[in-house]
Each structure stands twice: as C-alpha cells, then as structure tokens.
Design a protein around this motif. Structure first.
Motif, PDB file in Angstrom:
ATOM      1  N   ARG A  10       0.836  -1.203   0.000  1.00  0.00           N
ATOM      2  CA  ARG A  10       0.000   0.000   0.000  1.00  0.00           C
ATOM      3  C   ARG A  10       0.872   1.254   0.000  1.00  0.00           C
ATOM      4  O   ARG A  10       0.581   2.235  -0.687  1.00  0.00           O
ATOM      5  CB  ARG A  10      -0.921  -0.006   1.212  1.00  0.00           C
ATOM      6  CG  ARG A  10      -1.959  -1.111   1.198  1.00  0.00           C
ATOM      7  CD  ARG A  10      -2.682  -1.217   2.539  1.00  0.00           C
ATOM      8  NE  ARG A  10      -3.728  -2.239   2.507  1.00  0.00           N
ATOM      9  CZ  ARG A  10      -4.422  -2.614   3.566  1.00  0.00           C
ATOM     10  NH1 ARG A  10      -4.176  -2.063   4.748  1.00  0.00           N
ATOM     11  NH2 ARG A  10      -5.355  -3.550   3.457  1.00  0.00           N
ATOM     12  N   LEU A  14       0.854   4.239  -2.808  1.00  0.00           N
ATOM     13  CA  LEU A  14       0.592   5.630  -2.449  1.00  0.00           C
ATOM     14  C   LEU A  14       1.701   6.534  -2.982  1.00  0.00           C
ATOM     15  O   LEU A  14       1.434   7.602  -3.544  1.00  0.00           O
ATOM     16  CB  LEU A  14       0.465   5.760  -0.937  1.00  0.00           C
ATOM     17  CG  LEU A  14       0.069   7.131  -0.394  1.00  0.00           C
ATOM     18  CD1 LEU A  14      -1.270   7.581  -0.955  1.00  0.00           C
ATOM     19  CD2 LEU A  14       0.013   7.100   1.134  1.00  0.00           C
ATOM     20  N   ARG A  34      -3.982   9.758  -1.896  1.00  0.00           N
ATOM     21  CA  ARG A  34      -4.545   9.030  -0.753  1.00  0.00           C
ATOM     22  C   ARG A  34      -6.017   8.686  -1.001  1.00  0.00           C
ATOM     23  O   ARG A  34      -6.454   7.560  -0.732  1.00  0.00           O
ATOM     24  CB  ARG A  34      -4.394   9.866   0.518  1.00  0.00           C
ATOM     25  CG  ARG A  34      -4.933   9.208   1.778  1.00  0.00           C
ATOM     26  CD  ARG A  34      -4.619  10.042   3.014  1.00  0.00           C
ATOM     27  NE  ARG A  34      -3.195  10.014   3.292  1.00  0.00           N
ATOM     28  CZ  ARG A  34      -2.599   9.051   3.991  1.00  0.00           C
ATOM     29  NH1 ARG A  34      -3.301   8.054   4.499  1.00  0.00           N
ATOM     30  NH2 ARG A  34      -1.300   9.092   4.207  1.00  0.00           N
ATOM     31  N   LEU A  35      -6.766   9.623  -1.532  1.00  0.00           N
ATOM     32  CA  LEU A  35      -8.185   9.383  -1.792  1.00  0.00           C
ATOM     33  C   LEU A  35      -8.377   8.338  -2.884  1.00  0.00           C
ATOM     34  O   LEU A  35      -9.283   7.494  -2.801  1.00  0.00           O
ATOM     35  CB  LEU A  35      -8.870  10.694  -2.171  1.00  0.00           C
ATOM     36  CG  LEU A  35      -8.994  11.721  -1.043  1.00  0.00           C
ATOM     37  CD1 LEU A  35      -9.492  13.057  -1.579  1.00  0.00           C
ATOM     38  CD2 LEU A  35      -9.922  11.216   0.059  1.00  0.00           C
ATOM     39  N   LYS A  38      -7.500   4.859  -1.420  1.00  0.00           N
ATOM     40  CA  LYS A  38      -8.585   4.409  -0.555  1.00  0.00           C
ATOM     41  C   LYS A  38      -9.775   3.916  -1.385  1.00  0.00           C
ATOM     42  O   LYS A  38     -10.370   2.877  -1.077  1.00  0.00           O
ATOM     43  CB  LYS A  38      -9.029   5.547   0.368  1.00  0.00           C
ATOM     44  CG  LYS A  38      -8.066   5.850   1.499  1.00  0.00           C
ATOM     45  CD  LYS A  38      -8.395   7.161   2.186  1.00  0.00           C
ATOM     46  CE  LYS A  38      -9.825   7.216   2.676  1.00  0.00           C
ATOM     47  NZ  LYS A  38     -10.151   8.519   3.301  1.00  0.00           N
ATOM     48  N   LEU A  43     -10.236   1.087   1.265  1.00  0.00           N
ATOM     49  CA  LEU A  43      -9.562   1.229   2.544  1.00  0.00           C
ATOM     50  C   LEU A  43     -10.066   2.445   3.322  1.00  0.00           C
ATOM     51  O   LEU A  43     -10.684   3.348   2.758  1.00  0.00           O
ATOM     52  CB  LEU A  43      -8.051   1.374   2.329  1.00  0.00           C
ATOM     53  CG  LEU A  43      -7.343   0.252   1.570  1.00  0.00           C
ATOM     54  CD1 LEU A  43      -5.869   0.595   1.384  1.00  0.00           C
ATOM     55  CD2 LEU A  43      -7.499  -1.065   2.307  1.00  0.00           C
ATOM     56  N   THR A  44      -9.733   2.459   4.604  1.00  0.00           N
ATOM     57  CA  THR A  44      -9.955   3.622   5.453  1.00  0.00           C
ATOM     58  C   THR A  44      -8.613   4.322   5.673  1.00  0.00           C
ATOM     59  O   THR A  44      -7.543   3.797   5.335  1.00  0.00           O
ATOM     60  CB  THR A  44     -10.521   3.211   6.814  1.00  0.00           C
ATOM     61  OG1 THR A  44      -9.537   2.431   7.506  1.00  0.00           O
ATOM     62  CG2 THR A  44     -11.799   2.405   6.653  1.00  0.00           C
ATOM     63  N   ASP A  45      -8.669   5.514   6.258  1.00  0.00           N
ATOM     64  CA  ASP A  45      -7.427   6.207   6.613  1.00  0.00           C
ATOM     65  C   ASP A  45      -6.591   5.360   7.563  1.00  0.00           C
ATOM     66  O   ASP A  45      -5.364   5.303   7.447  1.00  0.00           O
ATOM     67  CB  ASP A  45      -7.747   7.560   7.268  1.00  0.00           C
ATOM     68  CG  ASP A  45      -8.170   8.605   6.253  1.00  0.00           C
ATOM     69  OD1 ASP A  45      -7.588   8.639   5.160  1.00  0.00           O
ATOM     70  OD2 ASP A  45      -9.093   9.377   6.558  1.00  0.00           O
ATOM     71  N   ASP A  47      -6.405   2.156   7.722  1.00  0.00           N
ATOM     72  CA  ASP A  47      -5.735   1.087   6.971  1.00  0.00           C
ATOM     73  C   ASP A  47      -4.436   1.571   6.359  1.00  0.00           C
ATOM     74  O   ASP A  47      -3.422   0.866   6.354  1.00  0.00           O
ATOM     75  CB  ASP A  47      -6.647   0.567   5.860  1.00  0.00           C
ATOM     76  CG  ASP A  47      -7.873  -0.155   6.379  1.00  0.00           C
ATOM     77  OD1 ASP A  47      -7.774  -0.773   7.448  1.00  0.00           O
ATOM     78  OD2 ASP A  47      -8.919  -0.085   5.723  1.00  0.00           O
ATOM     79  N   LEU A  48      -4.459   2.790   5.815  1.00  0.00           N
ATOM     80  CA  LEU A  48      -3.267   3.321   5.157  1.00  0.00           C
ATOM     81  C   LEU A  48      -2.186   3.694   6.164  1.00  0.00           C
ATOM     82  O   LEU A  48      -0.997   3.579   5.875  1.00  0.00           O
ATOM     83  CB  LEU A  48      -3.635   4.537   4.317  1.00  0.00           C
ATOM     84  CG  LEU A  48      -4.221   4.261   2.928  1.00  0.00           C
ATOM     85  CD1 LEU A  48      -4.532   5.562   2.213  1.00  0.00           C
ATOM     86  CD2 LEU A  48      -3.277   3.420   2.104  1.00  0.00           C
ATOM     87  N   ASP A  52       0.265  -0.010   6.207  1.00  0.00           N
ATOM     88  CA  ASP A  52       0.720   0.385   4.873  1.00  0.00           C
ATOM     89  C   ASP A  52       1.699  -0.602   4.247  1.00  0.00           C
ATOM     90  O   ASP A  52       2.059  -0.481   3.077  1.00  0.00           O
ATOM     91  CB  ASP A  52       1.337   1.785   4.899  1.00  0.00           C
ATOM     92  CG  ASP A  52       2.575   1.876   5.779  1.00  0.00           C
ATOM     93  OD1 ASP A  52       2.878   0.907   6.490  1.00  0.00           O
ATOM     94  OD2 ASP A  52       3.233   2.937   5.745  1.00  0.00           O
ATOM     95  N   THR A  81     -13.937   8.848  -7.451  1.00  0.00           N
ATOM     96  CA  THR A  81     -14.242   8.211  -6.162  1.00  0.00           C
ATOM     97  C   THR A  81     -15.747   8.045  -5.961  1.00  0.00           C
ATOM     98  O   THR A  81     -16.183   7.237  -5.143  1.00  0.00           O
ATOM     99  CB  THR A  81     -13.694   9.040  -4.994  1.00  0.00           C
ATOM    100  OG1 THR A  81     -14.324  10.329  -4.976  1.00  0.00           O
ATOM    101  CG2 THR A  81     -12.179   9.234  -5.131  1.00  0.00           C
TER     102      THR A  81
END
Length: 288
Positions: A10, A14, A34-35, A38, A43-45, A47-48, A52, A81
């Motif tokens: 991940r 990114l 990032r958006l 995701k 994913l959620t924030d 998760d990143l 990662d 998105t």
C-alpha cells in the motif's frame, strides 16, 4: 493453483500514485493520491496509516492505475471516487449530479442566518436539488425542519433520496421529479436553489473538469444565464409563506439582474453574500 499477492505494498502504491499526479501538475497530489488509493482498494485512513506494508493484489493495482490515468487526464477526483464532502457531510454522486462546490456553502450560511433558531420547524424547498447537498446541510443544522427536493433529472432525484436517507434524515424529506416548482402545491418558509446559471455560449470556455464531466442540464442557464431564475422567480409568490425567504446562488455579475427579477415579484432582496473572491454569491429575498 494458488494466487500469490503482488509484492507491491500500500505504501508503494501511495508513493507511486502521488508521483504520477505530481507529474501531471495537480495542485494536491498527495491528498488526491490518498483518496484514490482508498477508493480503489476500499480502505480507510486507518488502513493506510497502520497497515501500509500490506501487499496489494494485482487486480487492485490495475484498477488504481486506471483511476490515476483518468485523474491525470483531467477527470475530476469526485467523479472517480464517486463521493464529495459538503458541509462536512459525505455525499455520493451520480452522472446526473453536479459535484458540490465549496462556494455553495455560502448559500447554506445565508439560509441559516435568515432562520437563526436551531429548533425552528422550517418547511424547506430545494429547487434543482442535485445530490441533495444543500437540503442535507440545512436538515443537519435545523433538526426540526422538513424538506422537499425537486430535480428535473430522474437520476439526480434518485441520488438525492439515497444520500438523504443514508445521512439519517428518513421521515424528514421528500424528493420529486419535476420542472422547477410545477409539481409543488404547498408553501414554504424557505426556498433555496443553486440553479444553472452559465450562459450557453460560455460553457465551452469552462474548466475541462466542469465542461466535460458535469451534466450540462445543471450548468446551462440559457442565452443570458438567467433562464432558471426567471422560472423560479415567477413561481415564488405561490411558494413562499408570508414572511418566507428565498436564497439563490448567483453566477459572477448576476446580482443586479436577479434582484430585479425578485423585486418584480414583490419580493425584497438584500445585498448578496460574497465569496472569498469578492463575487456576489448568495442573494436573499423576503416575501411580504
């Protein structure tokens, strides 16, 4: 045969996505990357941030690469998105809805200022509701209010209903498909609208993200940009309760013309609220 995940993590994705968007000249490549990551990976924030180093499957990499290419080519991030935040509310979009703009929050601010009591049992009408962004913001700030949204596009009306339901406003709204106020037989304390106000001949000069990806039905204001305002103004005497108010978003340079249309219907406009660029953006008028 067992499928082995890619060695790409991940974090790698990114970094690579950020570099690609930076090379494309985008203003906020890290935030947009990032958006996109995701959205592509679901994913959620958290998760990143916390996970990662997790390897990513090849199919997800292919999907993200395609999204990144489309963004680098000028397609709006919100279209990729399928979501946009407005008034701190998460809204889903459809091809029939505009991407809500930050300047439209000025209309919400003006409407709330016109009815400052939080528990006021307002009856609200949102003409051209689109994604339902304006109506959602007002219902969130005025918990005793009930709202009706109307849109000419069936897809937009459907999306508005989905958004409002998901945001927890069940039982507090109704959505109709119709031509402005033709389907309406009630009166309201507050009428709001962000109507199409772009002069037809100017649409070709708009930013690529707008002219190629926003629905023209929600942009095209006719030969002088005032076509929708005329229709709305003509309907207002039959829509507003005594002492009710209308709040309309404006395009650049339209304040005087729209104020004139409102005065011609016996409404009393006040000077429009301006955006950060000094453009008159939201006009309020009161019924007798």
């Amino acid at each position: 045969m067992t499928s082995h995940p890619s060695a790409t993590t991940r974090r790698d994705l990114l970094a690579a996505t950020t570099a690609r968007l930076r090379a494309a000249g985008l203003d906020e490549p890290a935030r947009e990357a990032r958006l996109l990551v995701k959205a592509a990976l679901g994913l959620t924030d958290a998760d990143l941030i916390a996970r990662d180093e997790v390897a990513v499957e090849d199919g997800h990499i292919v999907h993200l690469t395609a999204l990144t290419s489309r963004r680098a080519g000028g397609e709006p991030l919100a279209r990729l998105t399928g979501r946009r935040e407005f008034w701190s509310l998460d809204l889903a979009l459809s091809p029939d809805t505009l991407v809500p703009r930050p300047e439209t929050e000025i209309l919400v601010e003006a409407a709330l200022a016109a009815f400052p009591e939080r528990d006021s049992p307002l009856r609200i009408l949102d003409l051209g509701t689109g994604s339902g962004a304006i109506l959602a913001a007002l219902l969130a700030e005025r918990p005793a209010a009930y709202g009706v949204g109307v849109d000419r596009a069936e897809g937009a009306a459907r999306q508005a209903s989905i958004n409002l339901e998901r945001l927890g406003f069940s039982g507090r709204f109704g959505i109709l498909v119709g031509e402005w106020a033709q389907a309406i037989g009630a009166r309201f304390d507050l009428v709001v609208s962000n109507p199409p106000y772009i002069v037809t001949s100017d649409i070709a000069t708009l930013e690529r993200e707008v002219r190629e990806h926003d629905p023209h039905l929600a942009l095209d204001g006719g030969a002088d940009g005032l076509e929708a305002y005329r229709a709305i103004a003509a309907a207002l005497p039959g829509l507003l309760a005594p002492g009710g108010r209308v709040v309309l978003e404006l395009g650049a340079g339209q304040e005087a013309a729209v104020a004139g249309l409102l005065r011609a219907r016996n409404l009393t406009p006040t000077p429009a609220r301006r955006d950060l660029a000094g453009i008159a953006r939201a006009i309020v008028a009161e019924a007798p």
